[in-house]
Design an enzyme around this catalytic site. Structure first.
Site, PDB file in Angstrom:
ATOM      1  N   ASP A   1       0.823  -1.094  -0.026  1.00  0.00           N
ATOM      2  CA  ASP A   1       0.185  -0.077  -0.128  1.00  0.00           C
ATOM      3  C   ASP A   1       0.911   1.161  -0.052  1.00  0.00           C
ATOM      4  O   ASP A   1       1.431   1.528   0.979  1.00  0.00           O
ATOM      5  CB  ASP A   1      -0.969   0.024   1.316  1.00  0.00           C
ATOM      6  CG  ASP A   1      -1.854   1.144   1.212  1.00  0.00           C
ATOM      7  OD1 ASP A   1      -1.958   1.951   0.458  1.00  0.00           O
ATOM      8  OD2 ASP A   1      -2.809   1.227   2.118  1.00  0.00           O
TER       9      ASP A   1
ATOM     10  N   HIS B   1       0.788   7.807   3.956  1.00  0.00           N
ATOM     11  CA  HIS B   1       1.558   7.177   5.263  1.00  0.00           C
ATOM     12  C   HIS B   1       3.091   7.567   4.971  1.00  0.00           C
ATOM     13  O   HIS B   1       3.883   6.956   5.724  1.00  0.00           O
ATOM     14  CB  HIS B   1       1.269   5.748   5.064  1.00  0.00           C
ATOM     15  CG  HIS B   1      -0.306   5.305   4.766  1.00  0.00           C
ATOM     16  ND1 HIS B   1      -1.188   5.479   5.908  1.00  0.00           N
ATOM     17  CD2 HIS B   1      -0.919   4.900   3.612  1.00  0.00           C
ATOM     18  CE1 HIS B   1      -2.203   5.251   5.441  1.00  0.00           C
ATOM     19  NE2 HIS B   1      -2.226   4.973   4.274  1.00  0.00           N
TER      20      HIS B   1
ATOM     21  N   ILE C   1       0.120   9.467   8.535  1.00  0.00           N
ATOM     22  CA  ILE C   1      -0.343   8.478   9.527  1.00  0.00           C
ATOM     23  C   ILE C   1      -0.044   6.981   9.172  1.00  0.00           C
ATOM     24  O   ILE C   1       0.240   6.585   8.125  1.00  0.00           O
ATOM     25  CB  ILE C   1      -2.083   8.821   9.527  1.00  0.00           C
ATOM     26  CG1 ILE C   1      -2.652   8.411   8.213  1.00  0.00           C
ATOM     27  CG2 ILE C   1      -2.106  10.341   9.960  1.00  0.00           C
ATOM     28  CD1 ILE C   1      -4.207   8.454   8.271  1.00  0.00           C
TER      29      ILE C   1
ATOM     30  N   GLY D   1      -4.259   1.819   7.918  1.00  0.00           N
ATOM     31  CA  GLY D   1      -5.346   1.212   9.117  1.00  0.00           C
ATOM     32  C   GLY D   1      -5.137  -0.307   9.246  1.00  0.00           C
ATOM     33  O   GLY D   1      -5.050  -0.836  10.166  1.00  0.00           O
TER      34      GLY D   1
HETATM   35  C1  LIG Z   1     -11.679  -0.153  -1.474  1.00  0.00           C
HETATM   36  C2  LIG Z   1     -10.164  -0.112  -0.893  1.00  0.00           C
HETATM   37  C3  LIG Z   1      -9.892   1.153  -0.474  1.00  0.00           C
HETATM   38  C4  LIG Z   1      -9.221   1.150   0.937  1.00  0.00           C
HETATM   39  C5  LIG Z   1      -7.894   1.791   0.646  1.00  0.00           C
HETATM   40  C6  LIG Z   1      -7.299   2.168   1.996  1.00  0.00           C
HETATM   41  C7  LIG Z   1      -5.944   3.135   1.682  1.00  0.00           C
HETATM   42  C8  LIG Z   1      -5.197   3.145   3.071  1.00  0.00           C
HETATM   43  O1  LIG Z   1      -3.818   3.744   2.498  1.00  0.00           O
HETATM   44  C9  LIG Z   1      -5.850   4.342   3.772  1.00  0.00           C
HETATM   45  C10 LIG Z   1      -5.670   4.231   5.243  1.00  0.00           C
HETATM   46  O2  LIG Z   1      -4.968   3.398   5.880  1.00  0.00           O
HETATM   47  S1  LIG Z   1      -6.236   5.467   6.133  1.00  0.00           S
HETATM   48  C11 LIG Z   1      -5.835   5.236   7.782  1.00  0.00           C
HETATM   49  C12 LIG Z   1      -6.814   4.574   8.492  1.00  0.00           C
HETATM   50  N1  LIG Z   1      -8.306   5.028   8.596  1.00  0.00           N
HETATM   51  C13 LIG Z   1      -8.331   5.957   9.428  1.00  0.00           C
HETATM   52  O3  LIG Z   1      -7.322   6.703  10.144  1.00  0.00           O
HETATM   53  C14 LIG Z   1      -9.739   6.639   9.672  1.00  0.00           C
HETATM   54  C15 LIG Z   1     -10.102   6.778  10.929  1.00  0.00           C
HETATM   55  N2  LIG Z   1     -11.593   7.172  11.251  1.00  0.00           N
HETATM   56  C16 LIG Z   1     -11.789   8.614  10.990  1.00  0.00           C
HETATM   57  O4  LIG Z   1     -10.999   9.430  10.922  1.00  0.00           O
HETATM   58  C17 LIG Z   1     -13.574   8.857  11.270  1.00  0.00           C
HETATM   59  O5  LIG Z   1     -13.896   7.724  11.670  1.00  0.00           O
HETATM   60  C18 LIG Z   1     -14.011   8.894   9.973  1.00  0.00           C
HETATM   61  C19 LIG Z   1     -13.487  10.179   9.075  1.00  0.00           C
HETATM   62  C20 LIG Z   1     -13.764   7.836   9.087  1.00  0.00           C
HETATM   63  C21 LIG Z   1     -15.540   9.222  10.152  1.00  0.00           C
HETATM   64  O6  LIG Z   1     -16.052  10.054  11.200  1.00  0.00           O
HETATM   65  P1  LIG Z   1     -17.069  11.206  11.104  1.00  0.00           P
HETATM   66  O7  LIG Z   1     -16.553  12.031   9.765  1.00  0.00           O
HETATM   67  O8  LIG Z   1     -17.068  12.007  12.479  1.00  0.00           O
HETATM   68  O9  LIG Z   1     -18.221  10.377  10.567  1.00  0.00           O
HETATM   69  P2  LIG Z   1     -19.599  10.217  11.493  1.00  0.00           P
HETATM   70  O10 LIG Z   1     -20.198  11.499  11.473  1.00  0.00           O
HETATM   71  O11 LIG Z   1     -19.244   9.733  12.786  1.00  0.00           O
HETATM   72  O12 LIG Z   1     -20.373   9.356  10.778  1.00  0.00           O
HETATM   73  C22 LIG Z   1     -20.800   9.460   9.429  1.00  0.00           C
HETATM   74  C23 LIG Z   1     -21.362   8.323   8.724  1.00  0.00           C
HETATM   75  O13 LIG Z   1     -20.428   7.564   8.515  1.00  0.00           O
HETATM   76  C24 LIG Z   1     -20.454   6.092   9.108  1.00  0.00           C
HETATM   77  N3  LIG Z   1     -19.057   5.891   9.446  1.00  0.00           N
HETATM   78  C25 LIG Z   1     -18.280   6.529  10.361  1.00  0.00           C
HETATM   79  N4  LIG Z   1     -17.143   6.022  10.362  1.00  0.00           N
HETATM   80  C26 LIG Z   1     -17.156   5.115   9.501  1.00  0.00           C
HETATM   81  C27 LIG Z   1     -15.988   4.147   9.404  1.00  0.00           C
HETATM   82  N5  LIG Z   1     -14.840   4.217  10.000  1.00  0.00           N
HETATM   83  N6  LIG Z   1     -16.303   3.088   8.437  1.00  0.00           N
HETATM   84  C28 LIG Z   1     -17.374   2.888   7.814  1.00  0.00           C
HETATM   85  N7  LIG Z   1     -18.614   4.180   7.955  1.00  0.00           N
HETATM   86  C29 LIG Z   1     -18.192   4.814   9.033  1.00  0.00           C
HETATM   87  C30 LIG Z   1     -21.215   6.517  10.233  1.00  0.00           C
HETATM   88  O14 LIG Z   1     -22.114   5.227  10.732  1.00  0.00           O
HETATM   89  C31 LIG Z   1     -22.073   7.482   9.857  1.00  0.00           C
HETATM   90  O15 LIG Z   1     -23.249   7.033   9.017  1.00  0.00           O
HETATM   91  P3  LIG Z   1     -24.792   6.834   9.600  1.00  0.00           P
HETATM   92  O16 LIG Z   1     -25.189   8.257   9.845  1.00  0.00           O
HETATM   93  O17 LIG Z   1     -25.489   6.394   8.623  1.00  0.00           O
HETATM   94  O18 LIG Z   1     -24.763   6.188  10.797  1.00  0.00           O
END
Ligand SMILES: CCCCCCC[C@@H](O)CC(=O)SCCNC(=O)CCNC(=O)[C@H](O)C(C)(C)COP(=O)(O)OP(=O)(O)OC[C@H]1O[C@@H](n2cnc3c(N)ncnc32)[C@H](O)[C@@H]1OP(=O)(O)O
Length: 309
Positions: free
Chosen positions: A208, A213, A228, A231
């Site tokens: 990745d 990152h 960062i 994940g």
């Molecule tokens: C297909 C292949 C592709 C994948 C490739 C990956 C490539 C990698 O290189 C990328 C990475 O590794 S990135 C690093 C790892 N991830 C992170 O650090 C993200 C951490 N999470 C956040 O920051 C917040 O939870 C955040 C920002 C994610 C959400 O927080 P908020 O904006 O505050 O959201 P919130 O208002 O609480 O919720 C809105 C709606 O979204 C749903 N939701 C929330 N968090 C979720 C999550 N983590 N995953 C899935 N859905 C999520 C909520 O349920 C909500 O929906 P609803 O209103 O219907 O309940």
């Protein structure tokens, strides 16, 4: 009415047929991955860890950690998320969730055939949520080894619904992935582990190469003070802790893994993985010690419990 090619078009995304892909790995990839998620970082002769990076006691094959399976899903999208109809800013993509089902012990080297499909697409207003399913088959035997469901959280890409109902498509029933409730009582066990400042630079070598990152300027545009951790690296640390503490080092006890990424982790931070045992399910949450924040939560289902537990 024909849709504008520059628009987010859920119907085009839904009807897209993903090409079949091949993913080949060797023991070297397995060992590099294990080092990338911190195996043997604190103790190079740890009896529960050495087998993931070395032919300990003359063992024939290096053993494979269950989260290695998540690499197959990433490897199954060589063009990334460049899908017809999908409009988003790659700098704002975050990994939201990962779900893995393991059907057979993972071999230490293999050539896999990946069948990829759309598992879900949801309009959350401020974000679009895209779920990709990957089924990985051993090319020689044709056996289905595992299934990954990867969820991408595409910040800024929501608001594409054409009706007043927010668009939501899923190819699996909602209760297929139960949401986790963290138990109120004390955890059964807590495992502390340090990530290294160079952790993401090492982990990226497993495939990745997202600059989020590794590139400080890119990370700032994405909203972070510095690059960062992946994940899947955090998930790897957490499940490795579960394999060590609850499976007594046996990776093949793991049947299925679910995790939601709640907050980013900076490389160099300390991870505390708290675990509760409910029958054959381990509920876990991982916290960053320095910031007292929960960054990941989920569950791991087991085939059985280790007799020494
Ligand atoms: C297909 C292949 C592709 C994948 C490739 C990956 C490539 C990698 O290189 C990328 C990475 O590794 S990135 C690093 C790892 N991830 C992170 O650090 C993200 C951490 N999470 C956040 O920051 C917040 O939870 C955040 C920002 C994610 C959400 O927080 P908020 O904006 O505050 O959201 P919130 O208002 O609480 O919720 C809105 C709606 O979204 C749903 N939701 C929330 N968090 C979720 C999550 N983590 N995953 C899935 N859905 C999520 C909520 O349920 C909500 O929906 P609803 O209103 O219907 O309940």
């Amino acid at each position: 009415m024909s849709s504008d090619a520059s628009e987010f078009d859920p119907d085009r995304i839904e009807s897209y047929k993903f090409p079949e892909t091949t993913y080949t790995y060797s023991e070297r990839d397995v060992a590099l991955y294990a080092l990338g998620i911190g195996a043997c970082a604190r103790d190079a002769v740890d009896v529960d860890q050495l087998k993931f990076v070395y032919h300990e006691k003359g063992q024939k094959f290096i053993q494979v950690l269950p989260t290695f399976a998540a690499l197959f899903s990433h490897g199954s999208l060589p063009g990334g998320l460049d899908l017809p109809g999908l409009k988003y800013d790659p700098r704002l993509l975050l990994h939201g969730q990962q779900y893995i089902e393991l059907y057979k012990p993972l071999p230490s080297n293999a050539c896999l055939k990946n069948i990829v499909s759309l598992a879900g697409l949801h309009d959350k207003g401020k974000a679009a949520i895209l779920e990709i399913e990957t089924k990985s088959y051993d090319k020689d035997s044709g056996a289905l080894l595992c299934m990954n469901r990867t969820t991408a959280f595409l910040r800024g890409a929501g608001g594409f619904s054409k009706s007043s109902h927010p668009y939501s498509y899923s190819n699996y029933p909602k209760d297929n992935v139960p949401s986790v409730k963290i138990p109120k009582g004390q955890p059964f066990v807590v495992f502390e582990d340090c990530t290294q400042p160079s952790q993401a630079l090492l982990y990226r070598l497993s495939g990745d190469y997202n600059p989020l990152h590794s590139d400080p300027t890119f990370a700032k545009v994405a909203g972070f003070t510095r690059p960062i951790l992946h994940g899947l690296c955090t998930l790897g640390f957490s499940v490795r802790a579960i394999v060590k503490c609850i499976c007594r080092g046996d990776p093949n006890l793991v049947k299925c893994i679910s995790g939601r990424f709640l907050l980013h982790v900076y490389p160099g931070e300390t991870l505390l993985t708290e675990m509760w045992l409910e029958g054959l399910r381990v509920i876990y949450q991982t916290k960053v010690k320095e910031r007292s924040r929960t960054v990941l939560s989920g569950y791991v289902d087991l085939h059985g419990l280790s007799s020494s537990l």
